[in-house]
Design a protein around this motif. Structure first.
Motif, mmCIF file in Angstrom:
data_model
loop_
_atom_site.group_PDB
_atom_site.id
_atom_site.type_symbol
_atom_site.label_atom_id
_atom_site.label_comp_id
_atom_site.label_asym_id
_atom_site.label_seq_id
_atom_site.Cartn_x
_atom_site.Cartn_y
_atom_site.Cartn_z
ATOM 1 N N LEU A 1 27.064 39.600 51.689
ATOM 2 C CA LEU A 1 27.437 39.186 50.336
ATOM 3 C C LEU A 1 28.676 39.923 49.854
ATOM 4 C CD1 LEU A 1 23.897 38.943 48.715
ATOM 5 C CD2 LEU A 1 25.414 37.043 49.323
ATOM 6 N N VAL B 1 22.387 33.241 53.551
ATOM 7 C CA VAL B 1 23.506 32.844 52.713
ATOM 8 C C VAL B 1 24.744 32.684 53.602
ATOM 9 C CG1 VAL B 1 25.001 33.491 50.789
ATOM 10 C CG2 VAL B 1 22.557 34.040 50.714
ATOM 11 N N LYS C 1 18.215 31.877 51.697
ATOM 12 C CA LYS C 1 18.802 32.629 52.799
ATOM 13 C C LYS C 1 18.550 31.908 54.112
ATOM 14 C CE LYS C 1 18.233 37.159 50.665
ATOM 15 N NZ LYS C 1 17.578 38.461 50.788
ATOM 16 N N GLU D 1 27.944 27.252 45.082
ATOM 17 C CA GLU D 1 27.117 27.665 43.943
ATOM 18 C C GLU D 1 27.977 28.328 42.866
ATOM 19 O OE1 GLU D 1 23.435 27.307 42.207
ATOM 20 O OE2 GLU D 1 24.012 26.596 44.196
ATOM 21 N N THR E 1 18.935 34.946 45.231
ATOM 22 C CA THR E 1 19.045 34.761 46.675
ATOM 23 C C THR E 1 17.702 35.137 47.281
ATOM 24 O OG1 THR E 1 19.868 37.003 47.028
ATOM 25 C CG2 THR E 1 21.508 35.282 46.704
ATOM 26 N N ARG F 1 28.921 31.506 53.526
ATOM 27 C CA ARG F 1 30.044 31.542 52.588
ATOM 28 C C ARG F 1 30.203 30.226 51.815
ATOM 29 N NH1 ARG F 1 34.588 34.939 52.969
ATOM 30 N NH2 ARG F 1 34.010 35.298 55.132
ATOM 31 N N LEU G 1 27.520 29.750 49.177
ATOM 32 C CA LEU G 1 27.736 30.651 48.053
ATOM 33 C C LEU G 1 28.895 30.174 47.187
ATOM 34 C CD1 LEU G 1 27.250 33.222 46.425
ATOM 35 C CD2 LEU G 1 28.631 34.455 48.116
ATOM 36 N N TYR G 2 29.999 29.810 47.808
ATOM 37 C CA TYR G 2 31.162 29.350 47.051
ATOM 38 C C TYR G 2 30.863 28.050 46.305
ATOM 39 C CZ TYR G 2 34.227 32.908 49.156
ATOM 40 O OH TYR G 2 34.832 34.082 49.524
ATOM 41 N N LEU H 1 24.171 38.673 41.901
ATOM 42 C CA LEU H 1 23.413 38.045 42.976
ATOM 43 C C LEU H 1 22.152 38.868 43.144
ATOM 44 C CD1 LEU H 1 26.253 36.804 43.499
ATOM 45 C CD2 LEU H 1 25.463 36.507 45.831
ATOM 46 N N ILE I 1 19.973 30.304 45.803
ATOM 47 C CA ILE I 1 20.410 30.074 47.180
ATOM 48 C C ILE I 1 19.322 30.548 48.135
ATOM 49 C CG2 ILE I 1 22.069 30.676 48.979
ATOM 50 C CD1 ILE I 1 24.180 31.036 46.848
#
Length: 131
Positions: free
Chosen positions: A16, A114, A112, A122, A88, A116, A119-120, A53, A110
């Motif tokens: 992260l 996770v 797991k 979200e 997460t 990239r 995450l981006y 997060l 999110i």
């Protein structure tokens, strides 16, 4: 903007941090109690977190309880711009998702592992990243 990563697993923290460090000033804690304490300290320093997060399953205080405490602190201190919080977790059950949004007032969720792009996406959904 400052971001807080609350994650008890080293690999998760590292991952992260690598994803977020190009975008945010990062702080890291390893349990829910530290997340609550870090949030309050950032507020007192007048440098609040814009993003958190939060892992759900952590020692001492779990992520949902920590987020509820943070939301109570925001309400009690008349914070007009609450932190965006993405939960997460490895928990992919509807009950946990509903509790995250309804009870704890999470901004995102999110599952797991996770990645990239997830995450981006979200971050874009909650208005913290232009895609």
């Amino acid at each position: 903007m400052r971001a807080l990563i609350a994650e008890d697993e080293f690999v998760g923290r590292k991952l992260l941090s690598n994803f977020l460090s190009p975008l945010f000033q990062i702080d890291i804690v390893v349990n829910g109690q530290e997340a609550i304490d870090a949030y309050k300290m950032a507020f007192e320093e007048d440098e609040p977190y814009g993003l958190i997060l939060m892992d759900i399953m952590m020692p001492e205080v779990d992520g949902l309880t920590a987020l509820a405490a943070i939301r109570d602190f925001e309400k009690n201190n008349n914070i007009n711009t609450p932190a965006k919080v993405i939960m997460t977790t490895a928990l992919d059950d509807a009950k946990t998702v509903i509790r995250s949004f309804h009870d704890a007032e999470a901004s995102g969720y999110i599952i797991k592992p996770v990645i990239r792009e997830k995450l981006y996406d979200e971050l874009a959904k909650i208005g913290l990243l232009q895609k």
